[in-house]
Design a protein around this motif. Structure first.
Motif, PDB file in Angstrom:
ATOM      1  N   TYR A 105       0.837  -1.206   0.000  1.00 29.28           N
ATOM      2  CA  TYR A 105       0.000   0.000   0.000  1.00 29.28           C
ATOM      3  C   TYR A 105       0.868   1.251   0.000  1.00 29.28           C
ATOM      4  N   HIS A 106       0.526   2.202  -0.862  1.00 33.56           N
ATOM      5  CA  HIS A 106       1.228   3.484  -0.905  1.00 33.56           C
ATOM      6  C   HIS A 106       0.381   4.606  -0.322  1.00 33.56           C
ATOM      7  N   ALA A 107      -0.847   4.760  -0.808  1.00 33.07           N
ATOM      8  CA  ALA A 107      -1.735   5.822  -0.346  1.00 33.07           C
ATOM      9  C   ALA A 107      -3.169   5.333  -0.450  1.00 33.07           C
ATOM     10  N   ARG A 108      -4.031   5.863   0.430  1.00 32.95           N
ATOM     11  CA  ARG A 108      -5.438   5.461   0.407  1.00 32.95           C
ATOM     12  C   ARG A 108      -6.298   6.589   0.946  1.00 32.95           C
ATOM     13  N   GLN A 109      -7.544   6.613   0.484  1.00 31.63           N
ATOM     14  CA  GLN A 109      -8.494   7.623   0.938  1.00 31.63           C
ATOM     15  C   GLN A 109      -9.878   6.996   1.047  1.00 31.63           C
ATOM     16  N   LEU A 110     -10.557   7.261   2.175  1.00 32.38           N
ATOM     17  CA  LEU A 110     -11.898   6.738   2.405  1.00 32.38           C
ATOM     18  C   LEU A 110     -12.922   7.650   1.740  1.00 32.38           C
ATOM     19  N   LEU A 111     -13.847   7.044   0.994  1.00 31.12           N
ATOM     20  CA  LEU A 111     -14.894   7.779   0.290  1.00 31.12           C
ATOM     21  C   LEU A 111     -16.256   7.284   0.769  1.00 31.12           C
ATOM     22  N   ALA A 112     -17.106   8.203   1.219  1.00 29.61           N
ATOM     23  CA  ALA A 112     -18.456   7.843   1.663  1.00 29.61           C
ATOM     24  C   ALA A 112     -19.404   7.953   0.482  1.00 29.61           C
ATOM     25  N   LEU A 113     -19.343   6.992  -0.422  1.00 31.26           N
ATOM     26  CA  LEU A 113     -20.104   7.056  -1.668  1.00 31.26           C
ATOM     27  C   LEU A 113     -21.444   6.337  -1.540  1.00 31.26           C
ATOM     28  N   PRO A 114     -22.539   7.004  -1.904  1.00 25.21           N
ATOM     29  CA  PRO A 114     -23.827   6.299  -1.958  1.00 25.21           C
ATOM     30  C   PRO A 114     -23.858   5.376  -3.163  1.00 25.21           C
ATOM     31  N   PRO A 115     -24.767   4.420  -3.176  1.00 25.70           N
ATOM     32  CA  PRO A 115     -24.861   3.522  -4.337  1.00 25.70           C
ATOM     33  C   PRO A 115     -25.091   4.303  -5.628  1.00 25.70           C
ATOM     34  N   GLY A 116     -24.455   3.854  -6.702  1.00 29.37           N
ATOM     35  CA  GLY A 116     -24.591   4.519  -7.989  1.00 29.37           C
ATOM     36  C   GLY A 116     -23.413   4.222  -8.886  1.00 29.37           C
ATOM     37  N   ALA A 117     -23.418   4.850 -10.078  1.00 28.24           N
ATOM     38  CA  ALA A 117     -22.338   4.658 -11.056  1.00 28.24           C
ATOM     39  C   ALA A 117     -21.444   5.894 -11.056  1.00 28.24           C
ATOM     40  N   TYR A 118     -20.132   5.670 -11.165  1.00 24.93           N
ATOM     41  CA  TYR A 118     -19.155   6.750 -11.059  1.00 24.93           C
ATOM     42  C   TYR A 118     -18.091   6.605 -12.143  1.00 24.93           C
ATOM     43  N   ARG A 119     -17.408   7.726 -12.390  1.00 29.13           N
ATOM     44  CA  ARG A 119     -16.272   7.732 -13.312  1.00 29.13           C
ATOM     45  C   ARG A 119     -15.066   8.321 -12.571  1.00 29.13           C
ATOM     46  N   LEU A 120     -14.027   7.522 -12.409  1.00 28.44           N
ATOM     47  CA  LEU A 120     -12.774   7.957 -11.785  1.00 28.44           C
ATOM     48  C   LEU A 120     -11.777   8.299 -12.885  1.00 28.44           C
ATOM     49  N   THR A 121     -11.146   9.462 -12.768  1.00 26.90           N
ATOM     50  CA  THR A 121     -10.076   9.837 -13.690  1.00 26.90           C
ATOM     51  C   THR A 121      -8.853  10.257 -12.879  1.00 26.90           C
ATOM     52  N   TYR A 122      -7.686   9.969 -13.431  1.00 29.03           N
ATOM     53  CA  TYR A 122      -6.434  10.390 -12.801  1.00 29.03           C
ATOM     54  C   TYR A 122      -5.351  10.347 -13.867  1.00 29.03           C
ATOM     55  N   PHE A 123      -4.165  10.875 -13.519  1.00 29.15           N
ATOM     56  CA  PHE A 123      -3.047  10.953 -14.454  1.00 29.15           C
ATOM     57  C   PHE A 123      -1.855  10.193 -13.886  1.00 29.15           C
ATOM     58  N   VAL A 124      -1.094   9.541 -14.780  1.00 30.75           N
ATOM     59  CA  VAL A 124       0.098   8.809 -14.373  1.00 30.75           C
ATOM     60  C   VAL A 124       1.266   9.165 -15.293  1.00 30.75           C
ATOM     61  N   ARG A 125       2.453   8.974 -14.765  1.00 32.51           N
ATOM     62  CA  ARG A 125       3.688   9.242 -15.511  1.00 32.51           C
ATOM     63  C   ARG A 125       4.746   8.293 -14.979  1.00 32.51           C
ATOM     64  N   SER A 126       5.735   7.910 -15.798  1.00 35.78           N
ATOM     65  CA  SER A 126       6.785   6.990 -15.352  1.00 35.78           C
ATOM     66  C   SER A 126       8.137   7.396 -15.930  1.00 35.78           C
ATOM     67  N   ARG A 127       9.183   6.930 -15.258  1.00 39.17           N
ATOM     68  CA  ARG A 127      10.559   7.145 -15.732  1.00 39.17           C
ATOM     69  C   ARG A 127      11.402   5.952 -15.300  1.00 39.17           C
ATOM     70  N   ASP A 128      12.077   5.327 -16.291  1.00 37.88           N
ATOM     71  CA  ASP A 128      12.947   4.178 -16.031  1.00 37.88           C
ATOM     72  C   ASP A 128      12.218   3.077 -15.265  1.00 37.88           C
ATOM     73  N   LEU A 129      10.961   2.867 -15.580  1.00 41.63           N
ATOM     74  CA  LEU A 129      10.157   1.877 -14.862  1.00 41.63           C
ATOM     75  C   LEU A 129      10.379   0.488 -15.456  1.00 41.63           C
ATOM     76  N   VAL A 130      10.864  -0.407 -14.622  1.00 41.06           N
ATOM     77  CA  VAL A 130      11.014  -1.819 -14.989  1.00 41.06           C
ATOM     78  C   VAL A 130      10.361  -2.616 -13.871  1.00 41.06           C
ATOM     79  N   ALA A 131       9.285  -3.331 -14.210  1.00 41.09           N
ATOM     80  CA  ALA A 131       8.523  -3.993 -13.150  1.00 41.09           C
ATOM     81  C   ALA A 131       7.833  -5.240 -13.659  1.00 41.09           C
ATOM     82  N   ALA A 132       7.885  -6.278 -12.825  1.00 44.36           N
ATOM     83  CA  ALA A 132       7.106  -7.477 -13.113  1.00 44.36           C
ATOM     84  C   ALA A 132       5.622  -7.229 -12.835  1.00 44.36           C
TER      85      ALA A 132
END
Length: 425
Positions: free
Chosen positions: A317-344
């Protein structure tokens, strides 16, 4: 000459022995006096009291031992010894209190009340005399008479609030107005215990109303009571109510928070001392170093969470946040970037059910070794049985064992946002 020398020595030994015996019998009385199990047996206490018939402490200790010693439970004998002790020390409030307890336990309700009133008259502002009298009156249904004594007792010792409030709740069949009459004004810690009782009794709406009317206006500079109250609500799975209390904090009100939004999705806010609905970061992870990158140039603005991998550790685990979401449909968006990433197994973003731990949605960013900022979209539906959701940045659970998923390089996350697609019908 030797016999003459022995006489003073024997005299000193006898005097010392008598002093030790007096010290022991007083210590035995004091141990019972403080309502602890007596160090001596009932027979030893009886012998000591018989040898010192004018010592009320020993007779009182003997009377109380008849209540505390499981090998010699005798209410009538306890009453007899305590009455004898009172004949020697008629103004000793502790003896009156113990006698009242004995009479109440043995079913002599009216006599117990008279006795406890006598104890209260001798020490009208003392915690234990008011506590005993209030307790006795509540148990026989004299609720209104008990209220002022209960308030006085809790004013003297607020730490005992939950016991008195729970008793008032049970005897009054959950009458909130009555239980509130037991609360001394101006004591936030007692008010908090009442809120806990309401939450435990599943009166969450009433707890929130009481919080807003009373406790939210009391000083709480370190947010200890507020944090504890929110944690109580979370433990009761009252996620929306917990979020309401958290969002109503002065430092949160100006932010215009929305329940169905991610808090601080751009990592602009300082790390909370006791995070609840804020980001929680895992510190000192094996194989990962977390940092805030203010020059990351996230496309939607804000800062980025930078994670540098430098060993084959699991780094779960790196980071986490609790969300008090009522039932329904949602769209999550976020951005990622990498450098020299070598991973299994590179890091992912997961949405995990709190009320239903089997429910989870995993978002897999399209990682490359060197990748500029890229937007990731993940749509999901929260079912009614989930209750709350945790947004988590992590490495996959199959990498819990060190060495199974080697990884190196650096990744960045930023610009987290959540929008409602549709509400559950």
């Amino acid at each position: 000459m030797k016999p003459r020398r022995l006489i003073p020595g024997l005299s000193l030994m006898l005097i010392g022995g008598f002093g030790f015996w007096l010290s022991w019998q007083n210590e035995a009385a004091d141990d019972v006096w403080q309502q602890r199990r007596p160090p001596a047996s009932y027979e030893d206490l009886l012998q000591a009291a018989t040898r010192a018939p004018s010592n009320p402490r020993l007779w009182g200790a003997l009377g109380l031992a008849c209540l505390l010693d499981p090998q010699h439970l005798d209410y009538q004998e306890s009453e007899r010894h305590l009455r004898h002790a009172l004949s020697l020390a008629p103004n000793d409030v502790r003896l009156w209190g113990w006698l009242g307890d004995t009479l109440a336990i043995s079913g002599q309700v009216d006599e117990a009340e008279r006795t406890l009133r006598q104890a209260q008259s001798l020490a009208p502002n003392h915690f234990i005399t008011q506590w005993r009298l209030a307790n006795a009156l509540i148990r026989v249904g004299k609720l209104e008479e008990a209220a002022p004594y209960a308030r006085g007792a809790l004013r003297s010792n607020p730490t005992q609030a939950i016991l008195m409030l729970d008793l008032g709740w049970r005897i009054s069949n959950g009458n909130q107005s009555y239980v509130e009459s037991l609360l001394p004004p101006g004591l936030p810690d007692v008010e908090y215990q009442y809120l806990r009782l309401l939450v435990q009794q599943q009166r969450v709406a009433a707890a929130i109303q009481r919080w807003q009317a009373v406790l939210a206006k009391q000083p709480d500079p370190e947010r200890k009571r507020t944090t504890a109250f929110i944690q109580d609500l979370l433990a009761a799975r009252a996620y929306e109510a917990a979020w309401q209390v958290w969002a109503a904090l002065p430092e949160r009100q100006a932010a215009g928070l929305v329940r169905t939004a991610i808090y601080d999705g751009g990592f602009r806010e300082p790390v909370a001392k006791v995070p609840i609905f804020e980001w929680r970061f895992q510190q000192n992870e094996a194989g990962a170093r977390l940092a805030l990158d203010r020059a990351a140039d996230v496309p939607v603005g804000g800062n980025a969470l930078q994670i540098a991998y430098d060993s084959p550790g699991p780094a779960f685990y790196h980071a986490r946040q609790l969300l008090a979401l009522p039932p329904g449909a949602y769209r999550l968006t976020y951005f990622v970037r990498s450098r020299d990433l070598v991973a299994a197994a590179p890091p992912v973003v997961e949405l995990q059910g709190v009320g239903n731990p089997k429910w989870r949605v995993r978002s897999l960013p399209p990682w490359r070794e060197n990748q500029p900022w890229q937007r990731v979209v993940c749509e999901f539906a929260v079912p009614p049985e989930v209750g709350a959701v945790e947004l988590v940045i992590l490495r996959p659970s199959e990498c819990l064992t060190p060495g199974t998923c080697p990884i190196s390089g650096t990744v960045w996350f930023g610009g987290f946002a959540l929008e409602v697609i549709s509400k559950a019908r």
